[in-house]
Design a protein around this motif. Structure first.
Motif, PDB file in Angstrom:
ATOM      1  N   ALA A   1      37.791  49.096  25.558  1.00  0.00           N
ATOM      2  CA  ALA A   1      39.169  49.592  25.473  1.00  0.00           C
ATOM      3  C   ALA A   1      39.559  50.394  26.707  1.00  0.00           C
ATOM      4  CB  ALA A   1      39.322  50.452  24.219  1.00  0.00           C
ATOM      5  N   ALA A   2      38.620  51.159  27.239  1.00  0.00           N
ATOM      6  CA  ALA A   2      38.927  52.032  28.369  1.00  0.00           C
ATOM      7  C   ALA A   2      39.406  51.237  29.584  1.00  0.00           C
ATOM      8  CB  ALA A   2      37.697  52.848  28.734  1.00  0.00           C
ATOM      9  N   ASP A   3      38.910  50.005  29.713  1.00  0.00           N
ATOM     10  CA  ASP A   3      39.267  49.215  30.883  1.00  0.00           C
ATOM     11  C   ASP A   3      40.695  48.694  30.835  1.00  0.00           C
ATOM     12  OD1 ASP A   3      36.882  49.474  32.189  1.00  0.00           O
ATOM     13  OD2 ASP A   3      35.958  47.877  31.013  1.00  0.00           O
ATOM     14  N   GLU A   4      41.219  48.666  29.610  1.00  0.00           N
ATOM     15  CA  GLU A   4      42.563  48.150  29.411  1.00  0.00           C
ATOM     16  C   GLU A   4      43.566  48.884  30.308  1.00  0.00           C
ATOM     17  OE1 GLU A   4      45.251  45.987  26.637  1.00  0.00           O
ATOM     18  OE2 GLU A   4      43.200  45.785  27.279  1.00  0.00           O
ATOM     19  N   ALA A   5      43.378  50.216  30.387  1.00  0.00           N
ATOM     20  CA  ALA A   5      44.344  51.031  31.097  1.00  0.00           C
ATOM     21  C   ALA A   5      44.069  51.106  32.595  1.00  0.00           C
ATOM     22  CB  ALA A   5      44.330  52.451  30.511  1.00  0.00           C
ATOM     23  N   ALA A   6      42.867  50.685  32.992  1.00  0.00           N
ATOM     24  CA  ALA A   6      42.502  50.822  34.394  1.00  0.00           C
ATOM     25  C   ALA A   6      43.470  50.030  35.277  1.00  0.00           C
ATOM     26  CB  ALA A   6      41.080  50.323  34.600  1.00  0.00           C
ATOM     27  N   ALA A   7      43.660  50.521  36.469  1.00  0.00           N
ATOM     28  CA  ALA A   7      44.569  49.840  37.389  1.00  0.00           C
ATOM     29  C   ALA A   7      44.003  48.478  37.745  1.00  0.00           C
ATOM     30  CB  ALA A   7      44.756  50.693  38.640  1.00  0.00           C
ATOM     31  N   ASP A   8      42.686  48.438  37.988  1.00  0.00           N
ATOM     32  CA  ASP A   8      42.046  47.177  38.309  1.00  0.00           C
ATOM     33  C   ASP A   8      41.248  46.722  37.098  1.00  0.00           C
ATOM     34  OD1 ASP A   8      42.764  46.809  41.104  1.00  0.00           O
ATOM     35  OD2 ASP A   8      41.711  48.723  41.348  1.00  0.00           O
ATOM     36  N   THR A   9      41.834  45.875  36.312  1.00  0.00           N
ATOM     37  CA  THR A   9      41.137  45.399  35.123  1.00  0.00           C
ATOM     38  C   THR A   9      40.032  44.435  35.549  1.00  0.00           C
ATOM     39  OG1 THR A   9      42.569  43.498  34.916  1.00  0.00           O
ATOM     40  CG2 THR A   9      43.249  45.520  33.769  1.00  0.00           C
ATOM     41  N   PRO A  10      39.020  44.282  34.703  1.00  0.00           N
ATOM     42  CA  PRO A  10      37.976  43.298  35.014  1.00  0.00           C
ATOM     43  C   PRO A  10      38.574  41.915  35.272  1.00  0.00           C
ATOM     44  CG  PRO A  10      37.296  44.664  33.164  1.00  0.00           C
ATOM     45  CD  PRO A  10      38.720  45.050  33.487  1.00  0.00           C
ATOM     46  N   LYS A  11      39.633  41.596  34.576  1.00  0.00           N
ATOM     47  CA  LYS A  11      40.278  40.303  34.777  1.00  0.00           C
ATOM     48  C   LYS A  11      40.835  40.192  36.197  1.00  0.00           C
ATOM     49  CE  LYS A  11      43.840  37.487  32.524  1.00  0.00           C
ATOM     50  NZ  LYS A  11      44.725  37.432  31.337  1.00  0.00           N
ATOM     51  N   ALA A  12      41.507  41.273  36.621  1.00  0.00           N
ATOM     52  CA  ALA A  12      42.086  41.264  37.966  1.00  0.00           C
ATOM     53  C   ALA A  12      41.000  41.219  39.030  1.00  0.00           C
ATOM     54  CB  ALA A  12      42.953  42.512  38.154  1.00  0.00           C
ATOM     55  N   LEU A  13      39.897  41.919  38.766  1.00  0.00           N
ATOM     56  CA  LEU A  13      38.804  41.928  39.745  1.00  0.00           C
ATOM     57  C   LEU A  13      38.170  40.542  39.851  1.00  0.00           C
ATOM     58  CD1 LEU A  13      37.159  45.350  38.776  1.00  0.00           C
ATOM     59  CD2 LEU A  13      38.528  44.867  40.832  1.00  0.00           C
ATOM     60  N   ALA A  14      37.984  39.878  38.696  1.00  0.00           N
ATOM     61  CA  ALA A  14      37.410  38.535  38.710  1.00  0.00           C
ATOM     62  C   ALA A  14      38.329  37.586  39.474  1.00  0.00           C
ATOM     63  CB  ALA A  14      37.211  38.036  37.282  1.00  0.00           C
ATOM     64  N   LEU A  15      39.642  37.718  39.243  1.00  0.00           N
ATOM     65  CA  LEU A  15      40.604  36.869  39.943  1.00  0.00           C
ATOM     66  C   LEU A  15      40.547  37.125  41.447  1.00  0.00           C
ATOM     67  CD1 LEU A  15      43.799  36.797  37.712  1.00  0.00           C
ATOM     68  CD2 LEU A  15      42.384  34.864  38.431  1.00  0.00           C
ATOM     69  N   ARG A  16      40.330  38.370  41.818  1.00  0.00           N
ATOM     70  CA  ARG A  16      40.277  38.691  43.243  1.00  0.00           C
ATOM     71  C   ARG A  16      39.062  38.023  43.900  1.00  0.00           C
ATOM     72  NH1 ARG A  16      40.704  44.905  44.281  1.00  0.00           N
ATOM     73  NH2 ARG A  16      42.354  44.647  42.749  1.00  0.00           N
ATOM     74  N   VAL A  17      37.925  38.075  43.216  1.00  0.00           N
ATOM     75  CA  VAL A  17      36.729  37.412  43.760  1.00  0.00           C
ATOM     76  C   VAL A  17      36.965  35.906  43.860  1.00  0.00           C
ATOM     77  CG1 VAL A  17      34.319  36.802  43.303  1.00  0.00           C
ATOM     78  CG2 VAL A  17      35.073  39.169  43.031  1.00  0.00           C
ATOM     79  N   LEU A  18      37.471  35.322  42.792  1.00  0.00           N
ATOM     80  CA  LEU A  18      37.708  33.872  42.797  1.00  0.00           C
ATOM     81  C   LEU A  18      38.726  33.502  43.872  1.00  0.00           C
ATOM     82  CD1 LEU A  18      37.729  33.325  38.925  1.00  0.00           C
ATOM     83  CD2 LEU A  18      36.021  32.430  40.535  1.00  0.00           C
ATOM     84  N   GLY A  19      39.735  34.371  44.017  1.00  0.00           N
ATOM     85  CA  GLY A  19      40.761  34.123  45.028  1.00  0.00           C
ATOM     86  C   GLY A  19      40.179  34.101  46.436  1.00  0.00           C
ATOM     87  N   LEU A  20      39.202  34.944  46.682  1.00  0.00           N
ATOM     88  CA  LEU A  20      38.574  34.971  48.007  1.00  0.00           C
ATOM     89  C   LEU A  20      37.711  33.721  48.227  1.00  0.00           C
ATOM     90  CD1 LEU A  20      37.535  38.736  48.150  1.00  0.00           C
ATOM     91  CD2 LEU A  20      39.222  37.605  49.625  1.00  0.00           C
ATOM     92  N   LEU A  21      37.253  33.122  47.111  1.00  0.00           N
ATOM     93  CA  LEU A  21      36.349  31.986  47.241  1.00  0.00           C
ATOM     94  C   LEU A  21      37.075  30.651  47.246  1.00  0.00           C
ATOM     95  CD1 LEU A  21      33.503  33.115  44.810  1.00  0.00           C
ATOM     96  CD2 LEU A  21      33.352  32.923  47.301  1.00  0.00           C
ATOM     97  N   VAL A  22      38.359  30.681  46.884  1.00  0.00           N
ATOM     98  CA  VAL A  22      39.056  29.400  46.762  1.00  0.00           C
ATOM     99  C   VAL A  22      39.456  28.903  48.154  1.00  0.00           C
ATOM    100  CG1 VAL A  22      41.484  30.063  46.528  1.00  0.00           C
ATOM    101  CG2 VAL A  22      40.545  28.235  45.102  1.00  0.00           C
ATOM    102  N   ALA A  23      39.323  27.615  48.342  1.00  0.00           N
ATOM    103  CA  ALA A  23      39.630  27.040  49.658  1.00  0.00           C
ATOM    104  C   ALA A  23      41.102  27.234  49.976  1.00  0.00           C
ATOM    105  CB  ALA A  23      39.279  25.563  49.651  1.00  0.00           C
ATOM    106  N   LEU A  24      41.384  27.547  51.226  1.00  0.00           N
ATOM    107  CA  LEU A  24      42.774  27.857  51.601  1.00  0.00           C
ATOM    108  C   LEU A  24      43.585  26.577  51.781  1.00  0.00           C
ATOM    109  CD1 LEU A  24      41.846  30.638  54.144  1.00  0.00           C
ATOM    110  CD2 LEU A  24      42.723  30.929  51.812  1.00  0.00           C
TER     111      LEU A  24
END
Lengths: 224, 803
Positions: free
Chosen positions: B780-803
């Protein structure tokens, strides 16, 4: 390699010795057979093999056979192969030593040597000459009489207890496979000769144990 | 046992008014629990399609069939007869209970009666083999056919073996026995092989992956031995529904086959419901447990008088669900039990008893693992409930296939667990309805497996000249074995020379061999009460584990690893135990690399260490965690292949506020990549595993209790990285078999797709911050965080996706 190369890679050694004085008829009551058998029909045999694993990957590299001739002398013949390809010739030669009325004598041969040879004859696409022959396996009467009396019922124990044989410089059976492999791979024949020596002693002991147990008759076990 | 009042009585009565069949129950459940049902469809039944008994069937056989009430064949049985009589290799692919066995019984019995021909049957389990022989004996007796059928397996006594070899017309065995006992002793079977006309392999869909790759090689050896005896037997294969039955059968026997896939057996309508447990915490996307829902559905079905089968994913879950149902239905010890558990690990006699009681109809509910997925005859059922997705569409349909008697409507319910694959499926019912069953894959030429079987084959018969085994001439492999000293080369022949029995060192089913026995020491006696597979031991038989048998709890007191024994005593506790395990990896060799967005993707060879670190105690019903215990077991190690992605430190520093954030992002990305990769290669999820760690194996990341990435050192303990230490977190997907069975190469080829699919999965998920269906469960605590685990996972995947 001692002996005579009778086919490519197949060596035969022969010796005729004085060894015990068997009666003309051997009492087989100990084996629960109905009648005594003529000594001339007996063929003692023992194989040396590449291992104990069983199955189609284990073979005999040495086959020893011994019998008493009409003149009472003991004739020992050994076949040894020095190439894999010579196995067929060895099996054929051995088959030639067997007759319809031959009685095989062995120590644990019913469970070990005979099935192993059946496999080898089958793989060589040869008829199995042991099929249908009568077979005196001395391990069973020895066990019946001396199990629990001796520390074990191996042939080496039986020959020591019954015949007073003490082997000198004997190569343990477990080292036989390595001895042959060493030779096959171009190493010295020293230990292979010791295997042959061991095999000869086995054949002599086999004959001695046979005479000894045939005198037991149907006596109850452990009455000694 | 304390008799509980049925506290569900009133609520259940509401649902259960009036008579029930599969359709009525489906309708009532849909009405009462509409919000839990995410998909509902009907697989229409079909009329039977029949054909007369073939005219060329031996009259005595036709008579035997008629005397057992079989006056006509289903169309697929008749077609199979014609094809076998033409001498073709045949594959029959029809659902459970469609009379597959007659497809091979007829040609086999006919050939045995007319020509004294012999047949070898292979079943994946001993239980199926015993069923088959029982059936054959009945038919044989009915028609006085004079055909002798025997099982030949590890339980066959030594003195019976000789008689079976010489006199068996039909020998019913399993691939393991063929591999370890028959082929290495083929000369003893010479008469059998010389007259071998048919080889029947049933349940071929189970011969996939590692096991299937081994079995394909055993078949190569079988054919080689047959050739020695101058015979070319005809193969008849049977399979449950899979996506590529013909191709799979051809891959197994390496010969073209004629496949029959249209069943002529009649069947009733099958109602299918996809059931998602209700959300209990919307913020976290937390749902009620599948277990509670499965229990409820099974309870309702049994109360409605319907014979019900529940499939659970693990042996522990079988025991838990059995206990819950027994608490409702079997609280009176004076009455015969209505609920039974069925799984591997029970003694054969206990399994036979359960099968008999099911067939006789005296059992109303049975809870099973995949053990009942195969054709064990337990009679017909009305309802099948799956507690969790079995891991493949093929297994799902096969389990549902257990329901349905004759023309009556049957019901199948898939209850989704919190597992992401489950959630993915129940939220995409259109995928479920339209998905073709998976393809069965084997990699018969996998080098480790191939070498094992060339070794066994060389023991069976010498290799001569450029003899081909599998993909090509065996010569290079023989040279390896020659150097190892087990083969001796003489001229153009390679002869076995070692004093060893190679088949004993090769297990078809798992890497390490040796079942463990469970010994009950209660009251000073020592009784063997169960057997457990080697692979299941580290997670089920650690000291302190509660091991349940027919829902009776036993506690493991001592585990004798070398002696393969676990000593247990009867206990009375209100909890069960669950192992905590983790994995670390190290890259050994890189086969190929490419850029992946701002990072890199690779595939290659890795070293994997898996360790069970401890266990949790979980209280019944409340499922609260009431304690931990340590586990001290040897690590499980393997060399295998993997595909992995990593980002350079400089990229991470720009994209993330700190290392913790990056680790959380990698964990989430790994979670999503694993989901999409499992679907993409149609792997069973246990065959493909994921891990996050450092590329040099110096550390790895485990989820802590809060679901956050926690760095751990080589020893598995939480560790901190020096601020100046290199930091290259890596996502691994690895093949969970030594040497790999070919999953990582196709994943590397599809690396760009996978990252894109994972991004879509996470991005389009309905959850706020991450959930078990996308980037993994969160707090529950992560829900309010600015960088949610979901957003962090998307950021990693975004860096790995071919441009």
């Amino acid at each position: 390699m001692p002996g005579e190369e009778i086919a490519s890679g197949l060596f035969l050694t022969e010796a005729v010795v004085d060894w015990l004085s068997p009666p003309p008829l051997i009492d087989t009551t100990f084996a629960r057979w109905d009648e005594a058998v003529g000594t001339a029909r007996l063929l003692h045999f023992d194989t040396e093999t590449t291992g104990l694993a069983g199955g189609t990957g284990t073979r005999a590299f040495m086959m020893g056979a011994a019998h008493w001739e009409q003149n009472g002398r003991f004739r020992i013949r050994q076949l040894t192969i020095t190439t894999m390809a010579a196995e067929t010739a060895m099996l054929q030669t051995f088959a030639g030593w067997l007759h319809d009325d031959t009685i095989l004598v062995s120590y644990n041969g019913k469970s070990y040597d005979a099935p192993l040879l059946a496999t080898r004859y089958r793989l060589a696409r040869l008829p199995n000459p042991l099929t249908g022959l009568r077979h005196l396996d001395l391990l069973h009467p020895v066990r019946r009489h001396w199990k629990g009396v001796w520390e074990n019922c191996r042939l080496a124990t039986a020959e020591r207890q019954l015949l007073g044989v003490v082997r000198d410089d004997d190569l343990p059976g477990s080292e036989a496979p390595a001895a042959w492999l060493t030779f096959l791979r171009g190493g010295p024949a020293t230990n292979l000769r010791r295997v042959a020596h061991h095999n000869v002693q086995d054949l002599r002991s086999l004959a001695g144990v046979l005479l000894r147990v045939s005198r037991l008759g149907a006596r109850p076990p452990a009455a000694e | 046992m304390n008799a509980l009042p049925d506290r569900y009585q009133a609520a259940d009565d509401l649902v259960l008014r009036g008579p029930s069949d599969g359709r009525a129950l489906a309708q009532r459940l849909s009405k009462r629990y509409a919000e839990r049902i995410t998909g509902s469809f009907v697989v229409p039944g079909r009329e039977g399609s029949f054909a007369p008994l073939p005219a060329d069937l031996p009259p005595a056989l036709a008579h035997a069939l008629r005397s057992r009430g079989i006056d006509a064949l289903y169309s697929h049985q008749a077609e199979a007869w014609v094809a076998t009589q033409r001498g073709e290799q045949v594959a029959i692919v029809t659902p459970t209970a469609s009379g597959k066995s007659l497809c091979y019984t007829l040609p086999v019995l006919s050939a045995a009666m007319k020509q004294g021909a012999k047949a070898l049957y292979l079943f994946p389990t001993k239980a199926l083999a015993q069923d088959q022989v029982a059936d054959l004996l009945e038919l044989n007796k009915a028609g006085e056919l004079g055909v002798k059928a025997f099982t030949f397996d590890g339980d066959t006594p030594g003195d019976a073996r000789q008689a079976i070899r010489l006199h068996g017309d039909i020998v019913v065995s399993n691939p393991d026995m063929l591999h370890q006992a028959i082929l290495p002793h083929h000369t003893k079977w010479a008469q059998f092989f010389e007259n071998l006309r048919y080889v029947v392999i049933d349940e071929v869909h189970t011969y996939r992956g590692v096991f299937g790759s081994h079995v394909a090689n055993v078949i190569r050896r079988l054919k080689r031995v047959c050739a020695f005896y101058g015979v070319t037997p005809q193969f008849i294969l049977c399979s449950a529904t899979i996506g590529n039955p013909k191709e799979h059968a051809e891959a197994l026997i390496e010969h073209p086959v004629t496949a029959f896939t249209q069943s002529g057996a009649p069947s009733g309508d099958k109602h299918v419901l996809l059931w998602n447990p209700p959300v209990v915490n919307p913020d976290l996307g937390l749902r009620a447990s599948a277990r509670s829902q499965t229990n409820r559905i099974a309870r309702l079905a049994i109360k409605a008088g319907m014979k019900t089968l529940v499939f659970a994913q693990s042996r522990t879950m079988v025991e838990v669900l059995t206990k819950y149902l027994k608490d409702v239905f079997d609280h009176d010890p004076r009455k015969p039990p209505r609920i039974r558990a069925y799984r591997g690990g029970y003694l054969p006699t206990e399994r036979r008893a359960a099968e008999r009681e099911m067939r006789a109809g005296s059992i109303d509910g049975i809870v099973s693992t995949s053990a009942l997925e195969l054709g064990v005859d337990i009679g017909s059922l009305d309802v099948v409930v799956l507690n969790g997705y079995p891991g493949s569409m093929a297994a799902t349909w096969q389990r549902f296939g257990r329901a349905g008697r004759r023309q009556q409507p049957a019901l199948g319910v898939l209850v989704a667990s919190s597992d992401p694959l489950d959630q993915y499926l129940v939220r995409h019912p259109e995928f479920f309805e339209g998905a073709p069953p998976e393809h069965a894959r084997i990699a018969a030429d996998q080098p480790l497996i191939l070498l094992d079987h060339i070794r066994c084959a060389a023991f069976e018969l010498p290799f001569v000249g450029d003899e081909v085994f599998g993909p090509g001439a065996a010569t290079p492999w023989l040279e390896v074995l020659g150097e190892e000293g087990v083969l001796h080369r003489e001229g153009n022949r390679w002869e076995w020379i070692a004093d060893s029995y190679p088949a004993n060192a090769v297990s078809l089913r798992s890497v390490a061999d040796g079942n463990f026995v469970v010994v009950d020491r209660t009251g000073g006696k020592q009784t063997i009460i169960a057997e457990v597979d080697f692979t299941a031991v580290p997670v089920t038989l650690y000291e302190g584990a509660i091991h349940m048998i027919q829902s009776v709890p036993y506690q493991v007191e001592r585990l004798d690893w070398d002696g393969r024994k676990a000593f247990v005593t009867r206990t009375h506790v209100d909890y069960y135990t669950d192992a905590i395990d983790y994995t670390k990896l190290k890259v050994l060799d890189c086969f190929g690399s490419s850029s992946a967005g701002r990072g890199e993707a690779h595939h290659g060879e890795v070293h994997v260490v898996r360790r069970v670190a401890g266990y949790k105690k979980i209280r019944y019903y409340t499922h609260e965690n009431i304690g931990y215990g340590p586990v001290n077991l040897p690590d499980q190690e393997l060399h295998t292949t993997a595909v992995w992605w990593q980002l350079a430190q400089r990229e991470l520093e720009q994209a993330f506020d700190g290392r913790q954030q990056a680790l959380d992002g990698f964990l989430g990305a790994a979670y999503a990549l694993h989901i999409v990769a499992t679907v993409a290669v149609m792997a069973e999820s246990r065959d493909l595993q994921k891990s996050v760690g450092s590329s040099d194996g110096a550390w790895f990341v485990a989820s802590d209790i809060a679901g956050r990435g926690q760095l751990r050192g080589m020893d598995g303990q939480p560790a901190a990285l020096a601020p100046d230490a290199p930091f290259t977190p890596t996502v691994y997907l690895y093949d969970a078999f030594p040497g790999g069975v070919g999953l990582s190469a196709p994943l590397f080829e599809r690396r760009e797709d996978l990252v894109r699919m994972a991004m879509t999965l996470v991005d389009r998920c309905d959850c706020m911050a991450g959930c078990p269906a996308c980037a993994g469960p969160i707090l529950a605590a992560d829900e309010a965080a600015a960088d949610t685990p979901k957003a962090l996972a998307l950021r990693v995947l975004g860096l790995l996706v071919a441009l």
